[in-house]
Design a protein around this motif. Sequence first.
Motif, PDB file in Angstrom:
ATOM      1  N   THR A  67      32.780  41.677  47.468  1.00 25.98           N
ATOM      2  CA  THR A  67      32.380  41.424  49.092  1.00 25.98           C
ATOM      3  C   THR A  67      31.815  40.453  49.286  1.00 25.98           C
ATOM      4  O   THR A  67      30.929  40.363  48.824  1.00 25.98           O
ATOM      5  CB  THR A  67      31.876  43.024  48.958  1.00 25.98           C
ATOM      6  OG1 THR A  67      33.485  43.764  48.764  1.00 25.98           O
ATOM      7  CG2 THR A  67      31.711  43.623  50.590  1.00 25.98           C
TER       8      THR A  67
ATOM      9  N   THR B 194      28.947  39.288  53.304  1.00 24.57           N
ATOM     10  CA  THR B 194      28.938  39.586  54.627  1.00 24.57           C
ATOM     11  C   THR B 194      28.234  38.576  55.012  1.00 24.57           C
ATOM     12  O   THR B 194      27.389  38.259  54.002  1.00 24.57           O
ATOM     13  CB  THR B 194      28.845  41.100  54.633  1.00 24.57           C
ATOM     14  OG1 THR B 194      26.753  41.262  53.980  1.00 24.57           O
ATOM     15  CG2 THR B 194      29.102  41.911  53.862  1.00 24.57           C
ATOM     16  N   TYR B 195      27.988  38.899  56.504  1.00 25.24           N
ATOM     17  CA  TYR B 195      27.402  37.495  56.690  1.00 25.24           C
ATOM     18  C   TYR B 195      26.300  38.911  57.937  1.00 25.24           C
ATOM     19  O   TYR B 195      27.495  39.337  58.332  1.00 25.24           O
ATOM     20  CB  TYR B 195      27.769  36.543  57.598  1.00 25.24           C
ATOM     21  CG  TYR B 195      29.276  35.914  56.722  1.00 25.24           C
ATOM     22  CD1 TYR B 195      27.891  34.392  55.789  1.00 25.24           C
ATOM     23  CD2 TYR B 195      30.622  35.818  56.332  1.00 25.24           C
ATOM     24  CE1 TYR B 195      28.490  33.560  54.965  1.00 25.24           C
ATOM     25  CE2 TYR B 195      30.716  34.487  56.098  1.00 25.24           C
ATOM     26  CZ  TYR B 195      29.892  33.805  55.541  1.00 25.24           C
ATOM     27  OH  TYR B 195      30.785  33.118  54.242  1.00 25.24           O
ATOM     28  N   PRO B 196      24.946  38.260  58.206  1.00 28.59           N
ATOM     29  CA  PRO B 196      24.984  39.592  58.959  1.00 28.59           C
ATOM     30  C   PRO B 196      24.916  38.481  60.834  1.00 28.59           C
ATOM     31  O   PRO B 196      25.620  36.905  60.522  1.00 28.59           O
ATOM     32  CB  PRO B 196      23.352  38.933  59.146  1.00 28.59           C
ATOM     33  CG  PRO B 196      22.997  37.346  57.858  1.00 28.59           C
ATOM     34  CD  PRO B 196      24.236  37.539  57.205  1.00 28.59           C
ATOM     35  N   ASP B 197      25.624  39.298  61.001  1.00 22.92           N
ATOM     36  CA  ASP B 197      25.932  39.203  63.082  1.00 22.92           C
ATOM     37  C   ASP B 197      25.292  39.635  64.432  1.00 22.92           C
ATOM     38  O   ASP B 197      26.000  40.660  64.073  1.00 22.92           O
ATOM     39  CB  ASP B 197      27.478  39.712  62.547  1.00 22.92           C
ATOM     40  CG  ASP B 197      28.183  38.775  63.493  1.00 22.92           C
ATOM     41  OD1 ASP B 197      27.846  37.715  64.360  1.00 22.92           O
ATOM     42  OD2 ASP B 197      29.369  39.555  64.500  1.00 22.92           O
TER      43      ASP B 197
ATOM     44  N   ASP C  48      22.917  42.379  65.419  1.00 21.47           N
ATOM     45  CA  ASP C  48      22.313  43.494  64.910  1.00 21.47           C
ATOM     46  C   ASP C  48      23.646  44.079  63.876  1.00 21.47           C
ATOM     47  O   ASP C  48      23.312  45.681  63.369  1.00 21.47           O
ATOM     48  CB  ASP C  48      21.516  44.592  65.437  1.00 21.47           C
ATOM     49  CG  ASP C  48      21.660  44.369  67.187  1.00 21.47           C
ATOM     50  OD1 ASP C  48      23.522  44.087  66.592  1.00 21.47           O
ATOM     51  OD2 ASP C  48      21.988  45.226  67.785  1.00 21.47           O
ATOM     52  N   ARG C  49      24.397  43.947  63.647  1.00 19.52           N
ATOM     53  CA  ARG C  49      25.705  43.352  62.467  1.00 19.52           C
ATOM     54  C   ARG C  49      25.952  43.484  61.970  1.00 19.52           C
ATOM     55  O   ARG C  49      24.832  42.275  61.403  1.00 19.52           O
ATOM     56  CB  ARG C  49      27.266  43.839  63.417  1.00 19.52           C
ATOM     57  CG  ARG C  49      26.681  45.022  64.666  1.00 19.52           C
ATOM     58  CD  ARG C  49      28.083  44.942  65.639  1.00 19.52           C
ATOM     59  NE  ARG C  49      29.512  43.654  65.479  1.00 19.52           N
ATOM     60  CZ  ARG C  49      30.257  43.824  65.519  1.00 19.52           C
ATOM     61  NH1 ARG C  49      31.393  44.959  65.950  1.00 19.52           N
ATOM     62  NH2 ARG C  49      30.560  42.800  65.549  1.00 19.52           N
ATOM     63  N   THR C  50      26.993  43.844  60.943  1.00 17.86           N
ATOM     64  CA  THR C  50      27.299  42.740  59.898  1.00 17.86           C
ATOM     65  C   THR C  50      28.767  42.817  59.373  1.00 17.86           C
ATOM     66  O   THR C  50      29.317  43.181  59.995  1.00 17.86           O
ATOM     67  CB  THR C  50      27.128  43.432  57.911  1.00 17.86           C
ATOM     68  OG1 THR C  50      25.831  44.472  58.745  1.00 17.86           O
ATOM     69  CG2 THR C  50      26.522  42.805  57.500  1.00 17.86           C
ATOM     70  N   LEU C  51      29.212  41.727  59.724  1.00 23.94           N
ATOM     71  CA  LEU C  51      30.334  41.348  59.654  1.00 23.94           C
ATOM     72  C   LEU C  51      30.872  40.965  57.759  1.00 23.94           C
ATOM     73  O   LEU C  51      30.089  40.033  56.972  1.00 23.94           O
ATOM     74  CB  LEU C  51      30.225  39.202  60.211  1.00 23.94           C
ATOM     75  CG  LEU C  51      32.419  38.676  60.530  1.00 23.94           C
ATOM     76  CD1 LEU C  51      31.546  37.698  61.218  1.00 23.94           C
ATOM     77  CD2 LEU C  51      32.378  37.731  59.335  1.00 23.94           C
ATOM     78  N   VAL C  52      31.833  41.452  58.566  1.00 20.04           N
ATOM     79  CA  VAL C  52      32.611  41.248  56.520  1.00 20.04           C
ATOM     80  C   VAL C  52      33.541  40.199  56.669  1.00 20.04           C
ATOM     81  O   VAL C  52      34.871  40.462  56.957  1.00 20.04           O
ATOM     82  CB  VAL C  52      32.906  42.776  56.092  1.00 20.04           C
ATOM     83  CG1 VAL C  52      33.972  43.311  54.810  1.00 20.04           C
ATOM     84  CG2 VAL C  52      32.461  44.051  56.742  1.00 20.04           C
TER      85      VAL C  52
ATOM     86  N   ASP D 203      36.566  41.775  52.011  1.00 22.89           N
ATOM     87  CA  ASP D 203      36.529  42.607  51.633  1.00 22.89           C
ATOM     88  C   ASP D 203      36.995  43.374  50.499  1.00 22.89           C
ATOM     89  O   ASP D 203      38.160  43.800  50.575  1.00 22.89           O
ATOM     90  CB  ASP D 203      37.228  43.527  52.547  1.00 22.89           C
ATOM     91  CG  ASP D 203      36.491  44.650  52.783  1.00 22.89           C
ATOM     92  OD1 ASP D 203      36.000  45.973  52.102  1.00 22.89           O
ATOM     93  OD2 ASP D 203      37.188  45.491  54.058  1.00 22.89           O
TER      94      ASP D 203
ATOM     95  N   ASP E 135      28.335  39.918  47.582  1.00 15.77           N
ATOM     96  CA  ASP E 135      26.884  40.500  48.277  1.00 15.77           C
ATOM     97  C   ASP E 135      27.578  41.729  46.879  1.00 15.77           C
ATOM     98  O   ASP E 135      26.721  42.287  46.228  1.00 15.77           O
ATOM     99  CB  ASP E 135      27.061  42.159  49.041  1.00 15.77           C
ATOM    100  CG  ASP E 135      26.823  40.933  50.108  1.00 15.77           C
ATOM    101  OD1 ASP E 135      27.470  39.531  50.588  1.00 15.77           O
ATOM    102  OD2 ASP E 135      26.253  41.635  51.701  1.00 15.77           O
TER     103      ASP E 135
END
Length: 228
Positions: free
Chosen positions: A10, A12-15, A17-21, A24, A60
Amino acid sequence: MTRLILDDVTLTYPDGDRTLVALDRVSLAVRAGEVRAVTGASGSGKSSLLAVAGLLQRPDSGVVRLDGDELTGRSRREDAEVRRNRIGFVFQQANLLGSLTALEQLQLAARVAGNRRQVTDERCRDLLAAVGLERETARRPHQLSGGQRQRVAIARALVNDPALLLVDEPTSALDSARSREVVRLLARLTHEQQVATVLVTHDLDTLDLVDSRTELADGRVVAAVTPR
Ligand SMILES: Nc1ncnc2c1ncn2[C@@H]1O[C@H](COP(=O)(O)OP(=O)(O)OP(=O)(O)O)[C@@H](O)[C@H]1O
């Protein structure tokens, strides 16, 4: 023999205030002598998969194994050494150095890797012959066609005898006949050198030339075809 394993990866990138997966829980395995195509729409995670397999991005969670060695959680310096000695990269553009001949591109790659095994000029010439460029060894990039430049890049990626070859859209700048030639060549060299090759491609017309395929959508594996 399985060379590359991605196990439950997995990324992820910070996007905001969300997280972009981007990936997955992706798993795949590639054997020696196998070309595995990775396909999927733009944004599905193909480049992210190559970046994780090539130790350019740390996942991650999940594990990357090459020839049985777990590569996750090592130092940056160790990652760089694995990249130099055990992984070959081919990008959309050949990224050759303008002032060097085809032979010198390979010699430089061998020298930069500081290989334990000495890469001989003969090996460089043999690889250029294997990609059909035995008569172009003294040419510089501007004296070669786009397809020929891409073939130099493929020979260069193999010069240090990598376990893994990571190829990102090598045919995006080529017409369909040249694209098929390049993919056919990649398949032949993969079988001959017993490297594990991951080929990211949009080019569905060349999929009959590969051994297996993983299709991604939204960072997930949605279909997989295993070797015949
Ligand atoms: N450095 C980054 N920072 C933030 N988000 C990223 C980054 N790199 C990729 N992404 C996002 O991760 C997701 C997967 O991108 P990726 O580039 O792996 O897809 P792709 O299948 O290779 O797309 P393309 O075919 O357009 O190259 C996309 O939503 C993308 O916007």
